[in-house]
Motif scaffolding. Structure first.
Motif, short mmCIF file in Angstrom:
data_model
loop_
_atom_site.label_atom_id
_atom_site.label_comp_id
_atom_site.label_asym_id
_atom_site.label_seq_id
_atom_site.Cartn_x
_atom_site.Cartn_y
_atom_site.Cartn_z
N ASN A 196 -10.96 2.19 -3.50
CA ASN A 196 -9.95 1.22 -3.89
C ASN A 196 -8.67 1.91 -4.37
O ASN A 196 -8.60 3.14 -4.46
CB ASN A 196 -10.50 0.27 -4.96
CG ASN A 196 -10.99 1.03 -6.21
OD1 ASN A 196 -10.35 1.97 -6.66
ND2 ASN A 196 -12.11 0.58 -6.76
N GLU A 197 -7.66 1.11 -4.68
CA GLU A 197 -6.36 1.66 -5.08
C GLU A 197 -6.45 2.50 -6.35
O GLU A 197 -5.77 3.52 -6.50
CB GLU A 197 -5.36 0.52 -5.28
CG GLU A 197 -4.79 -0.03 -3.99
CD GLU A 197 -4.02 1.01 -3.20
OE1 GLU A 197 -3.34 1.87 -3.81
OE2 GLU A 197 -4.09 0.98 -1.95
N HIS A 231 -5.02 5.29 4.71
CA HIS A 231 -6.09 4.39 4.26
C HIS A 231 -5.51 3.08 3.72
O HIS A 231 -4.52 3.07 3.00
CB HIS A 231 -6.92 5.09 3.18
CG HIS A 231 -8.09 4.28 2.72
ND1 HIS A 231 -8.02 3.42 1.64
CD2 HIS A 231 -9.36 4.20 3.18
CE1 HIS A 231 -9.19 2.86 1.45
NE2 HIS A 231 -10.03 3.31 2.37
N LYS A 232 -6.16 1.97 4.08
CA LYS A 232 -5.73 0.64 3.64
C LYS A 232 -6.80 0.04 2.73
O LYS A 232 -7.84 -0.42 3.20
CB LYS A 232 -5.46 -0.26 4.85
CG LYS A 232 -4.32 0.22 5.74
CD LYS A 232 -4.15 -0.67 6.94
CE LYS A 232 -2.92 -0.30 7.76
NZ LYS A 232 -2.95 1.09 8.22
N SER A 233 -6.52 0.05 1.45
CA SER A 233 -7.52 -0.39 0.48
C SER A 233 -7.87 -1.85 0.62
O SER A 233 -8.98 -2.28 0.25
CB SER A 233 -7.02 -0.13 -0.95
OG SER A 233 -6.74 1.24 -1.14
N GLU A 234 -6.95 -2.64 1.16
CA GLU A 234 -7.22 -4.08 1.29
C GLU A 234 -8.24 -4.39 2.37
O GLU A 234 -8.81 -5.50 2.41
CB GLU A 234 -5.92 -4.84 1.56
CG GLU A 234 -5.27 -4.57 2.91
CD GLU A 234 -4.35 -3.35 2.91
OE1 GLU A 234 -3.59 -3.18 3.88
OE2 GLU A 234 -4.39 -2.57 1.93
N GLU A 279 -2.70 8.32 2.71
CA GLU A 279 -1.55 7.52 3.14
C GLU A 279 -1.92 6.55 4.26
O GLU A 279 -1.37 5.44 4.35
CB GLU A 279 -0.43 8.45 3.62
CG GLU A 279 0.20 9.29 2.51
CD GLU A 279 1.26 10.24 3.04
OE1 GLU A 279 1.47 10.25 4.28
OE2 GLU A 279 1.87 10.97 2.24
N LYS A 299 -7.86 5.86 -5.45
CA LYS A 299 -6.87 6.62 -4.68
C LYS A 299 -5.81 7.21 -5.61
O LYS A 299 -5.41 8.38 -5.46
CB LYS A 299 -6.23 5.75 -3.61
CG LYS A 299 -7.17 5.44 -2.44
CD LYS A 299 -6.65 4.32 -1.56
CE LYS A 299 -5.35 4.65 -0.89
NZ LYS A 299 -4.95 3.57 0.07
N SER A 300 -5.34 6.42 -6.56
CA SER A 300 -4.34 6.93 -7.51
C SER A 300 -4.92 8.07 -8.34
O SER A 300 -4.24 9.08 -8.58
CB SER A 300 -3.88 5.80 -8.43
OG SER A 300 -3.25 4.78 -7.68
#
Length: 506
Positions: A304-305, A418-421, A416, A308-309
């Motif tokens: 998830n975001e 990867h799409k967390s949604e 960059e 990732k952060s």
């Protein structure tokens, strides 16, 4: 008329019917095998094994064609165990370990093999009279030589292996390594366990420091045989996990190498740097080694975001400190003295042994599955492996440094993309496998290529499961690289390889 090649081409992780594997006479099988392996830069043997078929055996060889992304597969049907076969080892030494394993498991005889000694003393070996306590070590009949035995039990918490050094004074003339103490029967258990979750747990347990790489090879084979398509997002997450595993182990190995040459600063800093990497993996899936993260068809732990952060912060802080410490390590005279020119393995010997992964790359071979047989995310990028040329401790250490930096950049690029949604499916533990099929699944672990080969029967059940860890190829390189150097250089030489006992012993 020029004879045509008789093999079938497979792509990494793409199944075919087992009936499509060409069956050759042994003479044609042998001639074709030797011919395909003449150029070490273009091909090597990824696996060679036997499967019981009726009253005989089917011998299957898998040649990695390293320049066109193919596996070349063909076989020979041995109708009677009474028939002895001319050894391939006498023409291509890389087959020594495969023929020894086949002989140990099934008592198939190979004529003119230099020494058909046991590999791992498998529980179901053909000759139960051969015991691990009576291993046939090579012996020098000399009044000037002496032997030093180390292990199988070692100081510290490490895996068991018996090392016998034959020395003239302090100089090692011959090292022989006896393995098998870690044998658990993983391949047999893969057939006996009937649920996919049990088999996944087995894959994670082949060797703990490559849990992600081995499990990825396993789930890819199962997904391919059951025609499960994995979405791009999940492929990115798996590849990020694989590169994090490489980054963590390479950093830990640099710590160990510094420890072995008494460079305390490097030991302390690299050890501290490894911790946030494996701690992030634990935050992601609950286990520092990534167990539980890779599953068939989906995941329980999407990236998830927030994660990732966190990972970007971890990598940014890691990278600057890692580069500073690595540059100090590889330029300080006391370390150079112990790394440079120690434990050299030559390029010709690496080629003859069929070495893979780090050992091959330290002498200039670009033998990396991410390049030669790309999988997952690597199919979408032009990957170029890092290499060195000197084949010594320095090369094995410096390659880790370069590969670690490369892993960081790969991870940042994948984050960059990867799409967390987009949340992937949950794992599927009840897959239906295609019947009468074979799949060769390869990943590039941090040591090198990992090959899982799965074959199914007419009912879609696993008929055979063959695992090959890169250490299977590379232990002999460690033995040869210690010749004619002082026995006191063994610890740093050994650590610079960091081969797997459990991965070899299965």
């Amino acid at each position: 008329m020029k004879a045509q090649n008789q093999y079938i081409k497979l792509k990494n992780g793409s199944p075919i019917l087992t009936a499509d594997i060409p069956v050759l006479s042994y003479n044609d099988f042998r001639v074709q095998t030797i011919k395909l392996l003449l150029d070490f830069d273009k091909a090597h043997c990824s696996n060679y094994f036997a499967i019981p078929k009726g009253i005989g055996f089917q011998l299957i060889v898998i040649i990695a064609a390293d320049v066109n992304h193919d596996f070349l597969v063909f076989s020979h049907q041995l109708l009677s165990i009474e028939t002895a076969l001319e050894s391939l080892t006498q023409d291509h030494f890389a087959f020594h370990i495969f023929e020894r394993e086949i002989h140990e498991n099934f008592n198939i005889q190979f004529l003119n093999h230099p020494w058909l000694k046991p590999v791992r003393f498998a529980h179901n070996r053909a000759d139960q009279s051969k015991q691990i306590a009576n291993y046939p070590f090579y012996h020098f009949d000399s009044t000037e030589m002496h032997e030093v035995s180390v292990g199988p039990i070692h100081a510290g918490i490490i895996e068991p292996g018996h090392f016998k050094f034959s020395c003239h004074g302090e100089t090692v003339k011959h090292l022989e390594i006896q393995l098998g103490w870690q044998h658990r029967g993983i391949e047999t258990l893969m057939l006996h366990k009937k649920t996919d979750l049990q088999r996944t747990l087995l894959a994670e347990s082949i060797t703990a420091d490559s849990a992600i790489a081995h499990t990825l090879a396993f789930v890819t084979a199962m997904e391919s045989l059951s025609q499960i398509k994995v979405d791009a997002n999940l492929n990115l997450e798996r590849t990020i996990a694989l590169e994090l595993e490489r980054l963590a182990i390479h950093t830990g190995d640099l710590c160990g190498m510094c420890t072995d040459v008494a460079y305390q600063l490097g030991s302390s800093v690299f050890n501290a740097l490894r911790t946030p990497i494996i701690n992030f993996t634990q935050r992601w899936c609950g286990n520092r080694f990534g167990k539980g993260l890779i599953r068939i068809g989906g995941t329980h732990y999407p990236l998830n975001e927030g994660l990732k952060s966190d990972l970007i912060l971890v990598l940014n802080e890691f990278e600057s400190r890692f580069v500073e410490m690595a540059e100090k390590t590889f330029n300080i005279p006391s370390v150079i003295k112990r790394f440079d020119g120690i434990g050299i393995i030559s390029k010709i010997n690496v080629g003859l042994l069929g070495c893979v992964g780090m050992v091959a790359k330290t002498v200039g071979y670009k033998r990396d599955i991410r390049l030669s047989h790309p999988f997952g995310y690597y199919k979408t990028v032009e990957f170029e492996p890092k290499t060195c040329i000197s084949g010594d401790v320095m090369a094995r250490g410096f390659l880790r440094y370069q590969e670690a930096l490369q892993s960081i950049q790969l991870i940042k690029t994948m984050l960059e993309l990867h799409k967390s949604e987009l949340v992937s499916s949950k794992p599927d533990y009840k897959v239906v496998l295609n019947p009468n099929s074979i799949c060769v699944s390869a990943t590039e672990g941090w040591r090198g290529e990992i090959i899982h080969t799965a074959l199914t029967d007419q009912n879609g059940q696993l008929e055979w499961y063959k695992i090959k860890d890169p250490s299977m190829h590379n232990w002999k390189a460690l033995e040869l690289s210690l010749r004619n150097i002082e026995i006191s250089d063994f610890p740093i030489n050994n650590k610079s390889y960091d081969l797997s006992y459990s991965g070899h012993d299965l």
